[in-house]
Write an enzyme that holds these catalytic residues in place. Structure first.
Site, PDB file in Angstrom:
ATOM      1  N   LYS A   1       0.812  -1.212   0.000  1.00 34.19           N
ATOM      2  CA  LYS A   1       0.000   0.000   0.000  1.00 34.19           C
ATOM      3  C   LYS A   1       0.857   1.279   0.000  1.00 34.19           C
ATOM      4  CE  LYS A   1      -3.426  -2.854   0.158  1.00 34.19           C
ATOM      5  NZ  LYS A   1      -2.809  -4.125   0.524  1.00 34.19           N
TER       6      LYS A   1
HETATM    7  C1  PLP Z   1      -9.152  -3.358  -1.443  1.00 23.81           C
HETATM    8  C2  PLP Z   1      -8.538  -4.003  -0.250  1.00 23.81           C
HETATM    9  N1  PLP Z   1      -9.258  -4.127   0.878  1.00 23.81           N
HETATM   10  C3  PLP Z   1      -8.745  -4.679   1.980  1.00 23.81           C
HETATM   11  C4  PLP Z   1      -7.453  -5.152   2.018  1.00 23.81           C
HETATM   12  C5  PLP Z   1      -6.967  -5.845   3.225  1.00 23.81           C
HETATM   13  O1  PLP Z   1      -5.857  -5.255   3.795  1.00 23.81           O
HETATM   14  P1  PLP Z   1      -4.798  -6.097   4.666  1.00 23.81           P
HETATM   15  O2  PLP Z   1      -3.954  -6.863   3.726  1.00 23.81           O
HETATM   16  O3  PLP Z   1      -4.068  -5.034   5.402  1.00 23.81           O
HETATM   17  O4  PLP Z   1      -5.582  -6.968   5.581  1.00 23.81           O
HETATM   18  C6  PLP Z   1      -6.665  -5.033   0.879  1.00 23.81           C
HETATM   19  C7  PLP Z   1      -5.256  -5.501   0.910  1.00 23.81           C
HETATM   20  O5  PLP Z   1      -4.686  -6.016   0.045  1.00 23.81           O
HETATM   21  C8  PLP Z   1      -7.217  -4.458  -0.291  1.00 23.81           C
HETATM   22  O6  PLP Z   1      -6.513  -4.352  -1.419  1.00 23.81           O
END
Ligand code: PLP
Length: 432
Positions: free
Chosen positions: A205
């Protein structure tokens, strides 16, 4: 004009050195993050609520992130998935409810809905690669309680139109900004439009501490409920002690607290976020502007280029075979990262971002082996199809599009190479 021989035909590739890996925040990590981490460890207080010499890094991160976005409340959590779960708990999601989710998303979005006992309903995307407002309208039923708009691949979705639908039907709107941190529409940051917004600080991210996430809202009640649910299910006082006296805040916790160490690193990354995003946007639009001279290449519709975080370039071609061929040719020209990066792919290779690749969704899987939540009496007759073909606009876009991550540290030379490779391949394989 003399055409250069393509690398797939044995010609000299545009470049042989791999492009940098795509992870935006880590390229900008330096002594500042190290100092923040060391300072925190020296204080020997890695827990947010109390410690030997509490630094209140999580609390400060929350205040700074809320200010950055222009929202009243931010709750830092351990992951974006945790943020989604805490937000849906705060919104009171449960059995008997349908939640609209886009065909292009990340598996965590549907996982959070299903884990709450509710039923996800897929809505198709349009050429923004985010929810198509007209398709959302078509998927609404009396059982719909909310919409999750996912701002995908770095650029905001049509939040104004989706918000209008949500308001008219008295549905909640949750913005998933995991892939679009610092994105905006008409100067207003994503995450500040909906009833709630969620972010991820995982390594792919725009800002990162490896893992981490955040829930944001302007609604104090929702904030307090998310706060309780991300922790032990109850509120806490200013000293971190649990409070059991508020009946609205005797809920169930999920254990998604963020630790002080990652918060310390994230506070540094937040300061760098405008630069990180600025770099990617500049590189992306330099490449995009060049591609405008190829009318048979369709560029992703960007609602507000100034609010695009720039981390991905999506190009779409007349048919799937052409997209595949052009992608293979670009990769042969050296437009790839080191093997561990997913550098430049036809979108059908983009894994769990595509609804039909989510086997647990397509097969309506359950952790109890008995069909939860699909088998619940409250959910009888709810939901719909999840297999390929359910969202034809998405299916067509996935098959015909190429996704190229734009690293936050591209040099002018790297950009030149990407442009040269596109030009060489397009002139040969997609005569305009
Ligand atoms: C659109 C979206 N939502 C939620 C997440 C979930 O985040 P995390 O990997 O920090 O749990 C991601 C992560 O890749 C994502 O791309």
């Amino acid at each position: 004009m003399n055409q250069e021989k393509l690398a797939i035909d044995g010609g000299k590739p545009v470049r042989t050195k791999p492009l940098p890996l795509e992870f935006p925040g880590v390229h900008h990590m330096d002594a500042k993050e190290i100092q923040a981490a060391v300072r925190l460890l020296r204080a020997r207080s890695p827990f947010r609520y109390y410690g030997i010499k509490l630094q209140k890094e999580v609390e400060k991160l929350e205040a700074e992130f809320a200010r950055f976005l222009g929202v009243k409340h931010a709750l830092a959590v351990a992951s974006g998935t945790g943020a989604l779960h805490a937000a849906l708990s705060a919104l009171g999601v449960g059995p008997g409810q349908e939640v609209i989710v886009p065909a292009y998303m990340w598996v965590s979005v549907v996982a959070a809905v299903v884990n709450h006992g509710a039923i996800p309903v897929l809505a198709d995307i349009d050429d923004t690669f985010c929810l198509d407002p007209a398709q959302v309208e078509q998927r609404l039923t009396p059982k719909t309680t909310g919409i999750i708009l996912v701002h995908m691949s770095g650029a905001p979705g049509n939040v104004a139109a989706i918000q209008k639908i949500a308001r008219a039907r008295k549905l909640w709107l949750l913005e998933d900004c995991a892939q679009c941190n610092a994105g905006s529409v008409a100067g207003r940051k994503v995450g500040s439009f909906g009833d709630m917004g969620v972010f991820s600080f995982q390594m792919n991210k725009n800002m990162t501490a490896g893992e981490g996430g955040c829930v944001v809202t302007n609604d104090f009640r929702l904030y307090r409920r998310a706060f309780a649910c991300h922790d032990l299910g109850y509120a806490r006082d200013e000293n971190g002690r649990l409070i059991f006296t508020d009946p609205d805040l005797c809920l169930w916790g999920k254990g998604y607290r963020l630790d002080e160490l990652r918060a310390a690193v994230l506070r540094v990354q937040l300061k760098k976020l405008p630069r990180i995003v600025g770099n990617m946007r500049r590189s992306k639009y330099r490449i995009r502007r060049d591609l405008e001279k190829f009318p048979r290449v369709q560029l992703r519709r960007i609602l507000d280029p100034k609010g695009d975080t720039g981390c991905f370039l999506i190009t779409t071609y007349p048919d799937a075979d052409t997209a595949k061929l052009i992608n293979t040719a670009l990769r042969a020209e050296g437009i790839v990262t080191s093997p561990q990066g997913i550098s430049n792919v036809v979108m059908t290779e983009w894994g769990l971002h595509l609804y039909y690749n989510n086997i647990s969704l397509v097969k309506q899987g359950s952790v109890d082996g008995r069909g939860f939540p699909w088998n619940l009496a409250e959910n009888a007759g709810l939901g719909g199809q999840y297999s390929k073909g359910t969202c034809p606009q998405a299916d067509s876009l996935f098959a015909r599009s190429i996704l190229l991550p734009i690293p936050s540290c591209l040099t002018r030379r790297d950009e030149d190479d990407i442009i040269r490779a596109f030009e060489k391949v397009l002139r040969a394989l997609l005569p305009q």
